[in-house]
Design an enzyme around this catalytic site. Structure first.
Site, short mmCIF file in Angstrom:
data_model
loop_
_atom_site.label_atom_id
_atom_site.label_comp_id
_atom_site.label_asym_id
_atom_site.label_seq_id
_atom_site.Cartn_x
_atom_site.Cartn_y
_atom_site.Cartn_z
N GLY A 176 22.23 -37.01 -24.80
CA GLY A 176 21.31 -35.91 -24.68
C GLY A 176 21.15 -35.88 -22.82
O GLY A 176 21.21 -34.84 -22.19
N ASP A 177 20.83 -37.10 -22.41
CA ASP A 177 20.24 -36.95 -21.06
C ASP A 177 20.77 -37.48 -19.83
O ASP A 177 21.54 -36.66 -18.41
CB ASP A 177 19.28 -38.47 -20.77
CG ASP A 177 17.58 -39.01 -21.18
OD1 ASP A 177 17.30 -37.22 -21.11
OD2 ASP A 177 16.71 -39.43 -21.94
N SER A 178 22.10 -38.12 -20.76
CA SER A 178 23.06 -37.87 -19.67
C SER A 178 23.92 -36.85 -19.53
O SER A 178 25.26 -36.57 -18.44
CB SER A 178 24.83 -39.37 -20.13
OG SER A 178 23.36 -40.57 -20.09
N ALA B 210 22.88 -34.12 -19.32
CA ALA B 210 22.12 -33.76 -18.35
C ALA B 210 22.36 -33.70 -17.40
O ALA B 210 22.36 -33.05 -16.90
CB ALA B 210 20.45 -33.19 -19.82
N GLY B 211 22.55 -35.38 -16.84
CA GLY B 211 22.58 -35.38 -15.89
C GLY B 211 23.92 -34.95 -15.27
O GLY B 211 23.82 -34.66 -13.74
#
Length: 430
Positions: free
Chosen positions: A185-187, A189-190
């Site tokens: 999810g973080d990646s 989003a990035g």
């Protein structure tokens, strides 16, 4: 497959070039206030493709990513060496008025700002979009976005992956929801943040008329905008047809183990040697070649029970059992060899040791050796995608030390004297 071979892996045109063509973002200045995974990945992507990225961290402790997971000989996270690459790192205390002043001045000289604090935090410091110049592409990452009833809630990738729909479809029907062993999810989003920033830059440049004036804005310094990225929506954006399936048929896509709902046959099957092979046999022409390769032409398109995707889906259990029996009677290499000859997509499940020895990755320059600026242990970092033919990205240096470029940036970018920098350091602002 085997261990990484220096003569094959490291010496590639993409990795070896100490100097090369400028990336597509050359000349773009980015002020990176991102942290941990999502913000750092956005900044890493922009820096890889040529932007001049100034990374801001708190004095003394730095970004939390510096201490996550396995470290190099200096005790610095290898994850940081990868995500921190190509950036100039400075330390600034965002809680102090003097530190906030430094950020305001740097923002005035930047094209893009990246941050992933909880919504409202930047405004509390007087560093929100309305506090900074109107030309700025203000790129924000948060759990749920800047608006809505959940906007101010903290959002980690693990929680937002579930909120975005991923955990409900990942796993086996009779088991608990499964998390992939990466911060997906973080990646994502990035990645969305970097893409959004570049789109906003393109818009800003197009909005500027002859001589740099912004069409309709009457000033060459306008046409910036906020790029609002939610981790949950970055996952939601990957849900394919699940949204219209619900609104049209009230169908909830379930977890499906190693297979893909309504896409048959597609999955993982265990070979005689215990290894799993991924086979994608969906689509009429590919499916017909698959059953022919297995010697089961009776299951081909002339059989009305398997003639279309829809009817194959109805008979999925029977078809998967046939494939399982055929694969189990052969080694994984034999299975892949037969299917390759038949032009059926199939492949192994690789871990990182396998990937490091793969000629395909080596030929594409996917392993890039780099050291921190000023020297230090050389580490092998993954190249970033996509590969651009005319303006490729590249790794210039691995993630720097904490505050390594503070004085350089303040003096070169802001014109501060050595005494002014010393005063800021003495006050704890940097």
């Amino acid at each position: 497959m085997g261990q990484i071979g220096a003569e094959r892996c490291l010496h590639t045109p993409q990795a070896d070039a100490a100097e090369g063509p400028p990336g597509p973002l050359a000349g773009i200045k980015v002020l990176d206030l991102g942290q941990v995974v999502a913000g750092n990945f956005a900044g890493a992507l922009l820096a890889y493709y040529g932007a001049d990225v100034v990374k801001v961290e708190p004095p003394g402790k730095g970004d939390a990513l510096r201490s996550l997971r396995l470290a190099d000989a200096s005790g610095t996270s290898l994850w940081w060496r990868s995500y921190g690459r190509n950036r100039r790192c400075i330390t600034v205390d965002l809680h102090s008025a003097a530190g906030q002043g430094v950020v305001r001045r740097l923002a005035g000289r930047s094209d893009v700002l990246v941050e992933n604090f909880r919504p409202g935090v930047m405004e509390g410091w007087g560093l929100g979009p309305k506090d900074l110049p109107p030309h700025l592409i203000y790129t924000r990452i948060s759990g749920y976005g800047q608006t809505g009833p959940r906007a101010r809630e903290p959002g980690y990738a693990s929680v937002c992956e579930a909120y975005g729909g991923l955990r409900a479809i990942n796993g086996f029907p009779d088991g608990p929801p499964i998390r992939p062993n990466i911060s997906l999810g973080d990646s994502l989003a990035g990645l969305h943040a970097a893409f959004g920033a570049v789109m906003a830059l393109l818009h800003r440049d197009r909005a500027r008329g002859p001589g740099g004036a912004c069409a309709g804005l009457g000033t060459p310094s306008g046409s910036g905008q906020v790029v609002d990225v939610a981790i949950s929506e970055s996952i939601f954006n990957m849900m394919e047809g699940a949204v219209p399936e619900w609104f049209t048929h009230r169908a909830i896509r379930p977890p499906s183990g190693t297979t893909l709902t309504n896409v048959v046959p597609s999955g993982a099957w265990q070979a005689q040697d215990g290894k799993y092979v991924i086979i994608g046999g969906n689509g009429n022409s590919v499916y017909n070649r698959l059953v022919a390769a297995m010697g089961r032409e009776d299951l081909g398109l002339t059989n009305p029970r398997f003639a279309t995707d829809a009817v194959r889906n109805e008979n999925e259990e029977e078809l998967n059992a046939v494939i399982a029996t055929w694969v189990a009677g052969r080694s994984s290499e034999e299975v892949m060899s037969v299917l390759k000859a038949a032009r059926v997509p199939a492949g192994p499940i690789l871990n990182m040791a396998d990937i490091a020895g793969e000629a395909q990755y080596q030929a594409r320059g996917m392993f890039q050796p780099a050291s921190p600026p000023g020297g230090g242990e050389e580490v092998v970092l993954p190249a970033m995608s996509p590969v651009l033919g005319g303006t490729p990205g590249r790794t210039r240096w691995a993630g720097p030390g904490l505050g390594q470029h503070t004085e350089e940036v303040l003096r070169e970018e802001l014109g501060m004297t050595q005494e002014e920098v010393a005063d800021l350091r003495q006050s704890g602002a940097i």
